[in-house]
Enzyme design. Structure first.
Site, PDB file in Angstrom:
ATOM      1  N   LYS A 168      -1.311  -1.669  -4.034  1.00  0.00           N
ATOM      2  CA  LYS A 168      -2.287  -0.568  -4.190  1.00  0.00           C
ATOM      3  C   LYS A 168      -1.687   0.557  -4.171  1.00  0.00           C
ATOM      4  O   LYS A 168      -1.053   1.157  -3.237  1.00  0.00           O
ATOM      5  CB  LYS A 168      -3.219  -0.483  -2.871  1.00  0.00           C
ATOM      6  CG  LYS A 168      -4.313   0.627  -2.779  1.00  0.00           C
ATOM      7  CD  LYS A 168      -4.832   0.606  -1.610  1.00  0.00           C
ATOM      8  CE  LYS A 168      -5.818   1.957  -1.464  1.00  0.00           C
ATOM      9  NZ  LYS A 168      -6.201   2.373  -0.078  1.00  0.00           N
ATOM     10  N   TYR A 185       0.807  -1.220  -0.129  1.00  0.00           N
ATOM     11  CA  TYR A 185      -0.070   0.128   0.022  1.00  0.00           C
ATOM     12  C   TYR A 185       0.903   1.107  -0.084  1.00  0.00           C
ATOM     13  O   TYR A 185       1.554   1.600   0.891  1.00  0.00           O
ATOM     14  CB  TYR A 185      -1.004  -0.103   1.218  1.00  0.00           C
ATOM     15  CG  TYR A 185      -1.682   0.873   1.236  1.00  0.00           C
ATOM     16  CD1 TYR A 185      -2.237   1.857   0.220  1.00  0.00           C
ATOM     17  CD2 TYR A 185      -2.544   1.195   2.664  1.00  0.00           C
ATOM     18  CE1 TYR A 185      -3.074   2.949   0.711  1.00  0.00           C
ATOM     19  CE2 TYR A 185      -3.392   2.518   2.784  1.00  0.00           C
ATOM     20  CZ  TYR A 185      -3.651   3.067   1.702  1.00  0.00           C
ATOM     21  OH  TYR A 185      -4.402   4.105   2.032  1.00  0.00           O
TER      22      TYR A 185
END
Length: 302
Positions: free
Chosen positions: A162, A134
């Site tokens: 992500k 992330y």
């Protein structure tokens, strides 16, 4: 593990006394599954993990795993200011039955790329679950650079990233240089570009209140390749996405939008404060306009 579709970072509904409203949280989970969401993320920033204590985070994770009951994948956000707590949350998520972990850089400490590699690989050893990186330097202060990605991508468990930096050049770099990492849209206002560059999943904040519309957006672009309709959908969503991302009251706006769609929302915990009336009116108008426009686009498409 293949990331395909819409993965919703769930809000955490709070009661008036700011305790977790588990009845509402269960309703949120069931409603997402009923509306075709492909996966659920618990413990993300949209869920206000930073305002929950360790006991609440563990209880919430176990509750979510039990409520989902294997119907769709559960991805656990395990990030924390203290690395040792991150490792503990990773173990709890594994034991609760999570299918994957969402792993960011520890905030505030500003680790080097080598230090960040060591941190992520320790999470890998502790949990032995698929890891979705992330990258959100706006919150962590650290970018996941190529030096870091080249090292951690060697682990079989590091499967995706992500990307939430908002840097379009990073999207290009990831698609070009790291095809072994599944690319997942993490910047709401760039979702169409992510789909165009091969992303097959979207960690969708707006799916908290527009799950069907978010799913159809994914299907139209990724499965059907209809980017002409995709551009129409993006135009309809963009004012809403920009309001959420740049309005200064992200979590409050998301929870209010949920309430506008007759979904549980509730208050936010401190230090965040309620929205002022002016912003509530703005969010109300933007959500209503987006809903009406999206319905018209999808009715014509379908």
């Amino acid at each position: 593990m293949k990331l395909e579709g819409i993965y919703v970072p769930l809000i955490t509904p709070f009661a008036d006394d700011l305790s977790i409203d588990y009845e509402a949280f269960g309703e949120v989970i069931d409603w997402q599954i009923e509306n075709g969401t492909h996966g659920i993320i618990v413990g993300g920033s949209t869920g206000e993990f930073f305002s929950l204590n360790d006991e609440e985070r563990e209880a919430q994770m176990r509750f979510a795993a039990q409520r989902i009951g294997g119907r769709i994948p559960l991805i656990a956000g395990v990030n924390d200011l203290l690395p040792d707590r991150t490792y503990a949350h990773a173990k709890i998520a594994r034991d609760a039955g999570a299918d994957a972990l969402l792993v960011a850089a520890p905030p505030y400490s500003l680790p080097s790329q080598k230090e960040l590699v060591a941190h992520c690989l320790k999470i890998d050893r502790v949990a032995d679950l698929p890891i979705i990186l992330y990258n959100y330097p706006g919150r962590t202060g650290v970018n996941m650079e190529e030096e870091f990605l080249e090292r951690v991508a060697q682990s079989k468990n590091v499967i995706a990233i992500k990307e939430s930096s908002g840097d379009i050049d990073r999207m290009h770099m990831l698609a070009r240089e790291f095809p072994q990492l599944q690319l997942s849209a993490g910047a709401e206002h760039q979702v169409l570009e992510f789909f165009a560059w091969g992303a097959r999943s979207w960690v969708s904040v707006v799916a908290n209140f527009f799950p069907v519309e978010a799913r159809r957006f994914y299907e139209i672009c990724v499965l059907e390749g209809d980017f002409a309709t995709g551009r129409q959908i993006m135009k309809a969503l963009l004012p809403l996405m920009l309001c959420l991302e740049m309005g200064g009251k992200f979590l409050q706006s998301v929870k209010y939008a949920c309430e506008l769609m007759d979904r549980p929302g509730g208050p936010v915990r401190g230090p965040l404060m309620p929205m002022k009336k002016e912003l509530r009116r703005e969010v109300f108008q933007i959500v209503q306009t987006a809903q009406t426009t999206l319905q018209a686009i999808l009715a014509e498409k379908d």
